[in-house]
Design a protein around this motif. Structure first.
Motif, short mmCIF file in Angstrom:
data_model
loop_
_atom_site.label_atom_id
_atom_site.label_comp_id
_atom_site.label_asym_id
_atom_site.label_seq_id
_atom_site.Cartn_x
_atom_site.Cartn_y
_atom_site.Cartn_z
N LYS A 1 136.43 114.91 -29.17
CA LYS A 1 136.61 116.25 -28.61
C LYS A 1 135.38 117.06 -28.94
CE LYS A 1 139.85 120.13 -28.40
NZ LYS A 1 141.16 120.65 -28.86
N ILE A 2 134.86 117.78 -27.95
CA ILE A 2 133.66 118.60 -28.15
C ILE A 2 134.05 119.88 -28.86
CG2 ILE A 2 131.77 119.81 -26.99
CD1 ILE A 2 131.98 117.78 -24.74
N ILE B 1 132.99 123.02 -24.54
CA ILE B 1 133.83 123.03 -25.74
C ILE B 1 135.28 122.80 -25.33
CG2 ILE B 1 134.68 124.47 -27.66
CD1 ILE B 1 131.99 125.90 -27.65
N GLY C 1 125.95 113.04 -29.94
CA GLY C 1 126.65 114.10 -30.67
C GLY C 1 127.03 113.61 -32.06
N VAL D 1 128.58 123.04 -28.45
CA VAL D 1 127.46 122.57 -27.63
C VAL D 1 126.31 123.56 -27.75
CG1 VAL D 1 126.67 121.91 -25.33
CG2 VAL D 1 129.03 121.48 -25.97
N LEU E 1 126.97 109.99 -25.77
CA LEU E 1 127.80 110.37 -24.63
C LEU E 1 127.22 109.83 -23.32
CD1 LEU E 1 128.63 114.07 -25.59
CD2 LEU E 1 129.83 111.96 -26.22
N ILE F 1 125.31 118.62 -30.44
CA ILE F 1 126.69 118.65 -29.98
C ILE F 1 127.55 118.20 -31.16
CG2 ILE F 1 128.39 117.69 -28.39
CD1 ILE F 1 126.23 117.24 -26.38
N SER F 2 128.55 119.02 -31.49
CA SER F 2 129.49 118.68 -32.56
C SER F 2 130.73 118.06 -31.96
CB SER F 2 129.85 119.93 -33.38
OG SER F 2 128.70 120.46 -34.01
N LEU F 3 131.16 116.94 -32.53
CA LEU F 3 132.29 116.19 -31.99
C LEU F 3 133.34 115.94 -33.05
CD1 LEU F 3 130.16 113.49 -30.12
CD2 LEU F 3 131.12 115.58 -29.12
N TYR G 1 128.90 119.30 -20.24
CA TYR G 1 129.79 119.20 -21.40
C TYR G 1 130.20 120.61 -21.88
CZ TYR G 1 127.90 114.47 -21.38
OH TYR G 1 127.54 113.20 -21.02
#
Length: 727
Positions: A669-670, A615, A641, A673, A635, A680-682, A613
């Motif tokens: 959308k990532i 960004i 995330g 990470v 995911l 993980i921010s989404l 994964y």
């Protein structure tokens, strides 16, 4: 007229055992069925029908009662069907046939092609074929070997009533068809003796009568053998079938019978032939036959054939031609020059003394279908009736005794009327069996027993010829729903109670299984350590986890340790009776608890998150949890995330639940990470914006690529730009 009756005519061991089993079952309450006619003799079958026995050609309409499997045997699926229907099964498959089943099953499982020498539609052959999934080649003629394909390895067996000449010819040809051929001569010794004896008698008589059912395979073979040597050979079922005009007063008449012919039919035929002689000669016997009118059964061969047919009938009863020895040497001995006799006093020094009741050890000289000849070191040999000897091992189906074996016997009579010593062994075997049981009871020894039938409260098992009762509660450590499934199987038993005076034996299999389970548990508790990876079987599923048997001890895999991902129930990951690998997480010996982990044996998904994964990637995930500050999106199992509340939509929302729900699939959308922090921010909003931009770009590109798609404003908005009409 001389009447010569074959010594080995009539019921063989297997047939007699089967018929006796039916009569024994008739003494008990309940419906009695036989799977097909119990023997190939219509008179016996009709007599049993009259007593209430029902012949079942299939099991479709049978719902309850006792069903008897005849000596021909049946395929495995018939056993299963009988047990599924809850029938009480009495299996009287001939031990010799059972041995063929075991051989076929064993070699079929090893990948051998099975070849059966016999009649394809005969019940015995059909039963044998069932033990290799009906994949055998069945041949009954040497010429048929040529039609067989070439085989890398094969196992050949015979229908027990096959003639040795046919067997030898077929086996000889099979060697050219098979690279690796395993040969098992499974022809019944009784059949070989009967056929050789019939051939010898047919060579010396004027008329030969072969008694037996028209459907009997071994009777048809006897007829063919006799017909080749005596033109006036007749196949008859009963005395009324005798061709009266074919027998003259001066004829020698030979009589033999197939294995399915009862003694009373043979006796009727003998009486009828004797009466025919009386009527034709007009002789008056005053209730007693003349010496030359009738010869007792079996003695005719010895008296009439010494200097006749046997000189040319060199037949080895164990399996083929033997030009070095005359056939039927148990019935007829060629005259030999008598050796010089030693002085009487010297002779007496070498002869043991015997007395009735004495137990002595001898050596088996010869085994015939009716008796065993034993050398006792006495001036005459001992004769042991075959009924006094356990010839077949109940557990393996193999023959226990062979010529040359030492054997302990009991003297019954010094002279049985023919100069031989009459012997017995049944009571001796029983005493030895009881002694062995008593010693085993004291020492706690394990015995093997064949489960013979289901009775109230448990089953009966044959332990070395002694009947033992095994209570249902002592058959296993777990509940057995259908006790009939145990009939015919071998049980491992320890004696719980023994009373020889009352002929009572109570045994248990459960105590052996419990001891073994306890030993396994102790060994496991002594050796198990945290961090250990072991294999176990899923025994039970609950809402909070799965119990796994890891060798006599159950450990718990909590639902949180079944998967790296989110699951609602353990059945989403494992099933009962499934074998899995688990890691020992903790051991509490005082409380007897073991915590296991299943997911710990699987790859940790966060280990390669940084590689998978990046960004800026847009991926698809499932909403697994909602909070007041956002939503967690899975995911992949074990990798979640966070979508902050400000990123869940392209507009302002007060509650995450207003726009999302658990289980919903979304594109995200990532934004960031951090594998080392497992974060993980989404963003759903950014994914939507990117999707809109992508779609707009695709439309713009579409118009640029194709000028024909250009339009005017008037064409796009005809209503607004159309000229107004003047009033």
């Amino acid at each position: 007229m001389n009447i010569i009756v074959a010594k080995n005519a009539g019921f063989c061991f297997g047939v007699r055992r089967a018929v006796e089993a039916v009569y024994k079952q008739l003494e008990r309450p309940g419906k009695v069925y036989t799977y097909g006619p119990i023997i190939h003799n219509p008179q016996v079958v009709e007599e049993l029908k009259a007593k209430g026995v029902v012949i079942a050609e299939d099991l479709e309409h049978i719902e309850e009662g006792t069903i008897i499997i005849r000596s021909h045997g049946v395929p495995p699926h018939v056993y299963r069907l009988m047990k599924d229907k809850g029938l009480q099964v009495v299996d009287v498959t001939c031990p010799y046939v059972k041995r063929v089943h075991n051989l076929v099953s064993k070699y079929h499982s090893k990948g051998y092609q099975i070849v059966i020498v016999g009649e394809k539609e005969h019940p015995e052959v059909m039963g044998i074929n069932g033990w290799c999934d009906n994949s055998a080649f069945v041949i009954n003629d040497p010429e048929q070997v040529e039609s067989l394909p070439h085989m890398a390895k094969a196992c050949v067996v015979a229908q027990t009533t096959t003639s040795h000449q046919k067997w030898d010819a077929i086996v000889e040809r099979l060697h050219s068809k098979v690279d690796q051929l395993e040969v098992f001569n499974t022809i019944c010794n009784t059949t070989a003796v009967r056929q050789a004896e019939a051939e010898a008698i047919a060579k010396m008589v004027d008329v030969m009568l072969v008694i037996g059912g028209k459907n009997s395979s071994n009777t048809r073979k006897l007829y063919s053998i006799c017909k080749a040597h005596c033109k006036k050979t007749f196949a008859i079922e009963t005395a009324k079938d005798i061709e009266v005009n074919a027998i003259d007063p001066g004829d020698k008449v030979g009589i033999t019978a197939g294995a399915s012919t009862p003694d009373w039919i043979i006796k009727e035929v003998i009486d009828m032939v004797s009466q025919l002689n009386d009527e034709k000669t007009g002789s008056t016997l005053n209730g007693q036959r003349q010496d030359d009118t009738r010869i007792s059964r079996g003695q005719a061969v010895q008296q009439e054939m010494q200097n006749e047919a046997l000189e040319s009938s060199n037949y080895d009863l164990k399996g083929g031609a033997d030009k070095s020895a005359p056939a039927m040497e148990n019935a007829v001995q060629q005259e030999q020059p008598e050796p010089e006799m030693p002085a009487m006093e010297d002779f007496e020094k070498t002869v043991v003394s015997l007395r009735p009741g004495q137990v002595v050890r001898g050596t088996i000289l010869k085994i015939t279908p009716e008796e065993v000849i034993v050398n006792l070191g006495y001036k005459s040999d001992g004769v042991l009736p075959i009924s006094e000897l356990t010839l077949i091992d109940h557990h393996t189906g193999e023959v226990k005794w062979h010529e040359g074996d030492p054997i302990d016997v009991q003297v019954v009579k010094i002279d049985d009327g023919e100069g031989n010593v009459l012997l017995a062994r049944k009571s001796l075997e029983r005493r030895l069996a009881w002694k062995e049981l008593e010693e085993g009871f004291k020492s706690g020894r394990e015995f093997k027993g064949i489960c013979t039938e289901v009775v109230k409260g448990g089953v009966l098992a044959d332990v070395n010829g002694i009947q033992a009762f095994v209570p249902a509660s002592h058959l296993s450590t777990r509940y057995i729903e259908d006790l009939n499934s145990l009939v015919g199987t071998t049980l491992r038993l320890k004696i719980l109670e023994l009373d020889r005076r009352r002929n009572r034996v109570v045994a248990s299999q459960k105590v052996i299984l419990q001891e073994e389970e306890e030993a396994r548990r102790k060994a496991l508790w002594d050796s198990i350590q945290e961090g250990q990876v072991i294999t176990g079987t899923v025994k039970r599923l609950t809402d909070f986890g799965a119990f796994v048997d890891i060798g006599g001890v159950d450990g718990l895999v909590h639902i949180s340790d079944l998967s790296w991902g989110h699951i609602g129930h353990p059945r989403e990951v494992v099933q009962e009776n499934q074998t899995i690998t688990v890691r020992v997480l903790s051991v509490d010996r005082e409380r007897g608890r073991i915590a296991l982990g299943y997911k710990q044996t699987l790859p940790q998904p966060w280990d390669n998150v940084g590689e998978k994964y990046h960004i800026g990637d847009v991926v698809t995930g499932k909403v697994v949890r909602l909070t007041h500050f956002g939503a967690f999106v899975e995911l992949e199992p074990g990798v979640d995330g966070l979508v902050h509340i400000s990123e869940v939509a392209d507009r302002h929302v007060n509650r995450v639940a207003d726009v999302l729900q658990v289980g919903q699939m979304v594109s995200v959308k990532i934004l960031d990470v951090k594998p080392e922090q497992r974060r993980i921010s989404l963003s759903i909003r950014e994914a939507l914006r990117e999707q809109e931009e992508k779609e707009a770009s695709e439309v713009e590109q579409l118009y640029q690529d194709d000028e024909s798609l250009s339009v005017s404003l008037a064409e796009l908005f005809p209503d607004k730009l159309r000229p107004k009409k003047l009033k």
